[in-house]
Design an enzyme around this catalytic site. Sequence first.
Site, PDB file in Angstrom:
ATOM      1  N   HIS A 196     -10.292  -5.455  -2.675  1.00 24.67           N
ATOM      2  CA  HIS A 196      -8.807  -5.805  -2.092  1.00 24.67           C
ATOM      3  C   HIS A 196      -8.699  -5.984  -0.533  1.00 24.67           C
ATOM      4  O   HIS A 196      -9.744  -5.480   0.125  1.00 24.67           O
ATOM      5  CB  HIS A 196      -7.860  -4.536  -2.503  1.00 24.67           C
ATOM      6  CG  HIS A 196      -8.478  -3.263  -2.042  1.00 24.67           C
ATOM      7  ND1 HIS A 196      -9.327  -2.576  -2.731  1.00 24.67           N
ATOM      8  CD2 HIS A 196      -8.554  -2.285  -0.834  1.00 24.67           C
ATOM      9  CE1 HIS A 196      -9.814  -1.278  -1.993  1.00 24.67           C
ATOM     10  NE2 HIS A 196      -9.131  -1.196  -0.993  1.00 24.67           N
ATOM     11  N   HIS A 226      -6.381  -5.472   2.833  1.00 21.88           N
ATOM     12  CA  HIS A 226      -5.116  -4.818   3.193  1.00 21.88           C
ATOM     13  C   HIS A 226      -4.725  -6.146   4.502  1.00 21.88           C
ATOM     14  O   HIS A 226      -5.594  -6.597   5.152  1.00 21.88           O
ATOM     15  CB  HIS A 226      -5.703  -3.828   4.243  1.00 21.88           C
ATOM     16  CG  HIS A 226      -6.420  -2.706   3.505  1.00 21.88           C
ATOM     17  ND1 HIS A 226      -5.608  -1.604   3.253  1.00 21.88           N
ATOM     18  CD2 HIS A 226      -7.491  -2.546   2.857  1.00 21.88           C
ATOM     19  CE1 HIS A 226      -6.420  -0.668   2.548  1.00 21.88           C
ATOM     20  NE2 HIS A 226      -7.698  -1.279   2.490  1.00 21.88           N
ATOM     21  N   ASP A 267       1.025  -1.163   0.000  1.00 27.01           N
ATOM     22  CA  ASP A 267      -0.225   0.100   0.003  1.00 27.01           C
ATOM     23  C   ASP A 267       0.842   1.274  -0.066  1.00 27.01           C
ATOM     24  O   ASP A 267       1.821   1.408   0.582  1.00 27.01           O
ATOM     25  CB  ASP A 267      -0.952  -0.044   1.445  1.00 27.01           C
ATOM     26  CG  ASP A 267      -1.923   1.240   1.241  1.00 27.01           C
ATOM     27  OD1 ASP A 267      -3.159   0.718   1.125  1.00 27.01           O
ATOM     28  OD2 ASP A 267      -1.594   2.236   0.990  1.00 27.01           O
TER      29      ASP A 267
HETATM   30  P1  AMP Z   1      -9.902   1.367   0.650  1.00 21.72           P
HETATM   31  O1  AMP Z   1     -10.351   1.260  -0.528  1.00 21.72           O
HETATM   32  O2  AMP Z   1     -10.572   2.449   1.627  1.00 21.72           O
HETATM   33  O3  AMP Z   1      -9.858  -0.082   1.227  1.00 21.72           O
HETATM   34  O4  AMP Z   1      -8.383   1.616   0.607  1.00 21.72           O
HETATM   35  C1  AMP Z   1      -7.639   1.808  -0.753  1.00 21.72           C
HETATM   36  C2  AMP Z   1      -6.012   1.712  -0.491  1.00 21.72           C
HETATM   37  O5  AMP Z   1      -5.317   1.577  -1.620  1.00 21.72           O
HETATM   38  C3  AMP Z   1      -5.471   2.816   0.344  1.00 21.72           C
HETATM   39  O6  AMP Z   1      -4.968   2.337   1.601  1.00 21.72           O
HETATM   40  C4  AMP Z   1      -4.554   3.646  -0.548  1.00 21.72           C
HETATM   41  O7  AMP Z   1      -3.465   3.995   0.306  1.00 21.72           O
HETATM   42  C5  AMP Z   1      -4.249   2.494  -1.330  1.00 21.72           C
HETATM   43  N1  AMP Z   1      -3.730   3.014  -2.566  1.00 21.72           N
HETATM   44  C6  AMP Z   1      -4.479   3.821  -3.612  1.00 21.72           C
HETATM   45  N2  AMP Z   1      -3.573   3.873  -4.777  1.00 21.72           N
HETATM   46  C7  AMP Z   1      -2.594   3.137  -4.548  1.00 21.72           C
HETATM   47  C8  AMP Z   1      -1.309   2.754  -5.465  1.00 21.72           C
HETATM   48  N3  AMP Z   1      -1.057   3.642  -6.711  1.00 21.72           N
HETATM   49  N4  AMP Z   1      -0.434   1.909  -5.030  1.00 21.72           N
HETATM   50  C9  AMP Z   1      -0.414   1.335  -3.726  1.00 21.72           C
HETATM   51  N5  AMP Z   1      -1.595   1.559  -3.158  1.00 21.72           N
HETATM   52  C10 AMP Z   1      -2.565   2.467  -3.436  1.00 21.72           C
END
Ligand code: AMP
Length: 132
Positions: free
Chosen positions: A93, A95, A29
């Site tokens: 996704h 985490h 992330d």
């Molecule tokens: P969520 O949709 O709230 O579960 O979280 C989406 C996650 O994707 C967040 O923790 C962001 O930091 C992460 N994120 C967004 N864009 C990118 C990227 N280009 N590379 C890696 N992580 C990302």
Amino acid sequence: MASIFTKIITGEIPCYKIAENEHYFSFLDINPIAEGHTLVIPKKEVDYIFDLDNGSLEGLMVFAKKIARAIDTSLGTIRTGIIVEGLEVPHAHIHLIPIYFEGQAVSLGKKTEVDESRMKEIASLISKAVEL
Ligand code: AMP
């Protein structure tokens, strides 16, 4: 339009890659809440994780388990936590959050600073420990 995570899978957008197989992909992330915070995604672009068909969801969890094991062995965690939210990026996704000590805050709101060289180093450590 392809999601940002699909663009990561195809290489259009760079990432700190951990591992992939035919159906799943994992990478760090970019805004970690702990060093080694990793995302695990299906290559098939589905927004809501519980819209995945049963086989894809099972496969995603088994793939996540392999990545979590690699995080544990390479980063010296006490265990790896798991969070699913999905409100920011419309591509399912998981985490994976390395937990280094009891009482560590495991919440998506609290970001930590990890510089680029350390992100590269962590990705390399985890990816070398992955057994697919
Ligand atoms: P969520 O949709 O709230 O579960 O979280 C989406 C996650 O994707 C967040 O923790 C962001 O930091 C992460 N994120 C967004 N864009 C990118 C990227 N280009 N590379 C890696 N992580 C990302």
